[in-house]
Design a protein around this motif. Structure first.
Motif, PDB file in Angstrom:
ATOM      1  N   ILE A 131     -28.281  29.982 -16.466  1.00  0.00           N
ATOM      2  CA  ILE A 131     -27.220  30.273 -15.375  1.00  0.00           C
ATOM      3  C   ILE A 131     -26.136  29.111 -15.188  1.00  0.00           C
ATOM      4  CG2 ILE A 131     -27.005  30.236 -12.829  1.00  0.00           C
ATOM      5  CD1 ILE A 131     -29.968  31.429 -12.666  1.00  0.00           C
ATOM      6  N   LYS A 132     -26.524  27.864 -15.586  1.00  0.00           N
ATOM      7  CA  LYS A 132     -25.591  27.000 -15.723  1.00  0.00           C
ATOM      8  C   LYS A 132     -24.531  27.204 -16.711  1.00  0.00           C
ATOM      9  CE  LYS A 132     -28.098  22.975 -13.531  1.00  0.00           C
ATOM     10  NZ  LYS A 132     -28.788  21.684 -13.948  1.00  0.00           N
ATOM     11  N   GLU A 133     -25.161  27.570 -17.857  1.00  0.00           N
ATOM     12  CA  GLU A 133     -24.229  27.763 -19.087  1.00  0.00           C
ATOM     13  C   GLU A 133     -23.112  29.037 -18.656  1.00  0.00           C
ATOM     14  OE1 GLU A 133     -26.578  28.799 -22.619  1.00  0.00           O
ATOM     15  OE2 GLU A 133     -27.313  26.876 -22.858  1.00  0.00           O
ATOM     16  N   MET A 134     -23.777  30.062 -18.119  1.00  0.00           N
ATOM     17  CA  MET A 134     -22.835  31.117 -17.645  1.00  0.00           C
ATOM     18  C   MET A 134     -21.499  30.762 -16.617  1.00  0.00           C
ATOM     19  SD  MET A 134     -22.202  34.125 -18.116  1.00  0.00           S
ATOM     20  CE  MET A 134     -22.190  35.781 -17.794  1.00  0.00           C
ATOM     21  N   ILE A 135     -22.211  29.729 -15.669  1.00  0.00           N
ATOM     22  CA  ILE A 135     -21.067  29.139 -14.824  1.00  0.00           C
ATOM     23  C   ILE A 135     -20.149  28.322 -15.767  1.00  0.00           C
ATOM     24  CG2 ILE A 135     -20.661  27.448 -12.990  1.00  0.00           C
ATOM     25  CD1 ILE A 135     -23.546  28.129 -11.929  1.00  0.00           C
ATOM     26  N   ASP A 136     -20.527  27.642 -16.723  1.00  0.00           N
ATOM     27  CA  ASP A 136     -19.508  26.842 -17.491  1.00  0.00           C
ATOM     28  C   ASP A 136     -18.811  27.739 -18.296  1.00  0.00           C
ATOM     29  OD1 ASP A 136     -20.501  24.477 -16.416  1.00  0.00           O
ATOM     30  OD2 ASP A 136     -21.815  24.060 -18.101  1.00  0.00           O
ATOM     31  N   LEU A 137     -19.142  28.731 -18.749  1.00  0.00           N
ATOM     32  CA  LEU A 137     -18.467  29.680 -19.606  1.00  0.00           C
ATOM     33  C   LEU A 137     -17.445  30.366 -18.741  1.00  0.00           C
ATOM     34  CD1 LEU A 137     -17.809  31.679 -22.042  1.00  0.00           C
ATOM     35  CD2 LEU A 137     -19.671  33.081 -21.457  1.00  0.00           C
ATOM     36  N   VAL A 138     -17.507  30.681 -17.545  1.00  0.00           N
ATOM     37  CA  VAL A 138     -16.630  31.359 -16.671  1.00  0.00           C
ATOM     38  C   VAL A 138     -15.869  30.377 -16.505  1.00  0.00           C
ATOM     39  CG1 VAL A 138     -16.409  32.372 -14.316  1.00  0.00           C
ATOM     40  CG2 VAL A 138     -18.183  33.274 -15.633  1.00  0.00           C
ATOM     41  N   GLY A 146     -10.285  22.808 -15.000  1.00  0.00           N
ATOM     42  CA  GLY A 146      -9.934  21.436 -15.054  1.00  0.00           C
ATOM     43  C   GLY A 146      -9.219  20.956 -13.749  1.00  0.00           C
ATOM     44  N   LYS A 147      -8.817  21.951 -12.997  1.00  0.00           N
ATOM     45  CA  LYS A 147      -8.150  21.673 -11.656  1.00  0.00           C
ATOM     46  C   LYS A 147      -9.173  21.536 -10.598  1.00  0.00           C
ATOM     47  CE  LYS A 147      -4.009  23.829 -13.189  1.00  0.00           C
ATOM     48  NZ  LYS A 147      -2.993  25.160 -13.159  1.00  0.00           N
ATOM     49  N   PRO A 148      -8.812  20.731  -9.403  1.00  0.00           N
ATOM     50  CA  PRO A 148      -9.551  20.573  -8.293  1.00  0.00           C
ATOM     51  C   PRO A 148     -10.029  21.978  -7.706  1.00  0.00           C
ATOM     52  CG  PRO A 148      -7.690  19.206  -7.917  1.00  0.00           C
ATOM     53  CD  PRO A 148      -7.433  20.084  -9.519  1.00  0.00           C
ATOM     54  N   GLY A 149     -11.308  22.209  -7.603  1.00  0.00           N
ATOM     55  CA  GLY A 149     -11.859  23.468  -6.755  1.00  0.00           C
ATOM     56  C   GLY A 149     -12.074  24.480  -8.013  1.00  0.00           C
ATOM     57  N   ALA A 150     -11.967  24.142  -9.285  1.00  0.00           N
ATOM     58  CA  ALA A 150     -12.005  25.301 -10.416  1.00  0.00           C
ATOM     59  C   ALA A 150     -13.441  25.626 -10.428  1.00  0.00           C
ATOM     60  CB  ALA A 150     -11.515  24.624 -11.617  1.00  0.00           C
ATOM     61  N   HIS A 151     -14.499  24.423 -10.387  1.00  0.00           N
ATOM     62  CA  HIS A 151     -15.687  24.750 -10.446  1.00  0.00           C
ATOM     63  C   HIS A 151     -16.513  25.694  -9.528  1.00  0.00           C
ATOM     64  CE1 HIS A 151     -19.992  23.916 -12.120  1.00  0.00           C
ATOM     65  NE2 HIS A 151     -20.175  23.394 -10.961  1.00  0.00           N
ATOM     66  N   THR A 157     -17.494  33.037  -8.352  1.00  0.00           N
ATOM     67  CA  THR A 157     -17.262  34.134  -9.493  1.00  0.00           C
ATOM     68  C   THR A 157     -18.696  34.617  -9.969  1.00  0.00           C
ATOM     69  OG1 THR A 157     -15.067  33.417  -9.975  1.00  0.00           O
ATOM     70  CG2 THR A 157     -16.028  34.938 -11.479  1.00  0.00           C
ATOM     71  N   VAL A 158     -19.578  33.716 -10.425  1.00  0.00           N
ATOM     72  CA  VAL A 158     -20.838  34.113 -11.086  1.00  0.00           C
ATOM     73  C   VAL A 158     -21.860  34.776 -10.041  1.00  0.00           C
ATOM     74  CG1 VAL A 158     -22.854  33.295 -12.302  1.00  0.00           C
ATOM     75  CG2 VAL A 158     -20.522  32.626 -12.899  1.00  0.00           C
ATOM     76  N   ALA A 159     -21.665  34.220  -8.909  1.00  0.00           N
ATOM     77  CA  ALA A 159     -22.447  34.737  -7.904  1.00  0.00           C
ATOM     78  C   ALA A 159     -22.040  36.240  -7.348  1.00  0.00           C
ATOM     79  CB  ALA A 159     -22.195  34.011  -6.492  1.00  0.00           C
ATOM     80  N   THR A 160     -20.760  36.337  -7.220  1.00  0.00           N
ATOM     81  CA  THR A 160     -20.257  37.748  -7.043  1.00  0.00           C
ATOM     82  C   THR A 160     -20.498  38.529  -8.151  1.00  0.00           C
ATOM     83  OG1 THR A 160     -18.334  36.549  -5.830  1.00  0.00           O
ATOM     84  CG2 THR A 160     -18.160  39.108  -6.486  1.00  0.00           C
ATOM     85  N   MET A 161     -20.231  38.268  -9.525  1.00  0.00           N
ATOM     86  CA  MET A 161     -20.691  39.129 -10.412  1.00  0.00           C
ATOM     87  C   MET A 161     -22.000  39.570 -10.663  1.00  0.00           C
ATOM     88  SD  MET A 161     -18.845  36.942 -13.593  1.00  0.00           S
ATOM     89  CE  MET A 161     -20.039  37.372 -14.851  1.00  0.00           C
ATOM     90  N   VAL A 162     -22.809  38.415 -10.569  1.00  0.00           N
ATOM     91  CA  VAL A 162     -24.356  38.759 -10.457  1.00  0.00           C
ATOM     92  C   VAL A 162     -24.784  39.652  -9.267  1.00  0.00           C
ATOM     93  CG1 VAL A 162     -26.733  38.130 -10.353  1.00  0.00           C
ATOM     94  CG2 VAL A 162     -24.701  36.942 -11.874  1.00  0.00           C
ATOM     95  N   GLY A 163     -24.434  39.345  -8.145  1.00  0.00           N
ATOM     96  CA  GLY A 163     -24.892  40.167  -6.858  1.00  0.00           C
ATOM     97  C   GLY A 163     -24.131  41.583  -6.953  1.00  0.00           C
TER      98      GLY A 163
END
Length: 190
Positions: A131-138, A146-151, A157-163
């Motif tokens: 799951i961490k890898e998918m978050i990092d990939l996205v 790299g900008k504030p708030g990107a992570h 995004t990942v939570a919305t995709m999966v849900g």
């Protein structure tokens, strides 16, 4: 340095893990029995313990393999996309009708997410790593990486995709399934 071909035992082990990775996504952790996996791998039930200390050890490897396959598929899609369209291509593939219909080879988190809290620590650890890898990939595909708030945006995004994928698979109406996928995609690509 040339790597030697896998031994017969290693090749057999890989075949079992591959069968188990498909089986858990198809039938869930509790619906996946050792006998069925061994049969799908073309082996007898008796050979199982030559490869795994327990069913849970096999499930941990299967969860890791299923997660790795899903992350690799998403990374491949992003890599094939034109510059600046990587995230959009990844989202379109993830939220596609094809992905909804192919749980056995798709995202392990969407197929197994609600079952993960009840699994042994080794299974949860493997799932968490992927799951961490998918978050990092996205996050790396995001135009604001790299900008504030990107992570944080990648988490959403990942939570919305999966849900959205879970819900699109859960409903018994094709129109509602499509509407869920398309609404999530529209929101995420806006």
């Amino acid at each position: 340095m040339k790597r030697n071909a896998p031994s017969r035992k290693e090749a057999t082990h890989e075949r079992i893990v591959g069968a188990a990775a498909r089986a858990i996504r198809r039938s869930g952790y509790d619906g996946t029995g050792v006998a069925d996996i061994m049969k799908e791998a073309g082996l007898t039930h008796g050979g199982f313990y030559a490869h795994f200390a327990s069913r849970e050890a096999m499930l941990a490897e299967a969860a890791d393999r299923a997660g790795a396959e899903a992350v690799a598929a998403s990374a491949s899609i992003a890599a094939a996309a034109p510059p600046q369209l990587e995230l959009q291509w990844l989202l379109r593939a993830y939220l596609s009708r094809e992905h909804v219909e192919n749980a056995e080879t798709g995202c392990a988190v969407a197929a197994l997410g609600s079952e993960m809290p009840r699994q042994v620590p080794e299974v949860r650890r493997a799932a968490t790593r992927r799951i961490k890898e998918m978050i990092d990939l996205v996050a790396r595909q995001s135009p604001d990486w790299g900008k504030p708030g990107a992570h944080e945006r990648s988490l959403v995004t990942v939570a919305t995709m999966v849900g959205a994928l879970i819900l699109a698979r859960a409903v018994d109406e094709a129109r509602l399934s499509d509407a869920l996928r398309k609404a999530a995609l529209k929101h995420l690509t806006a």
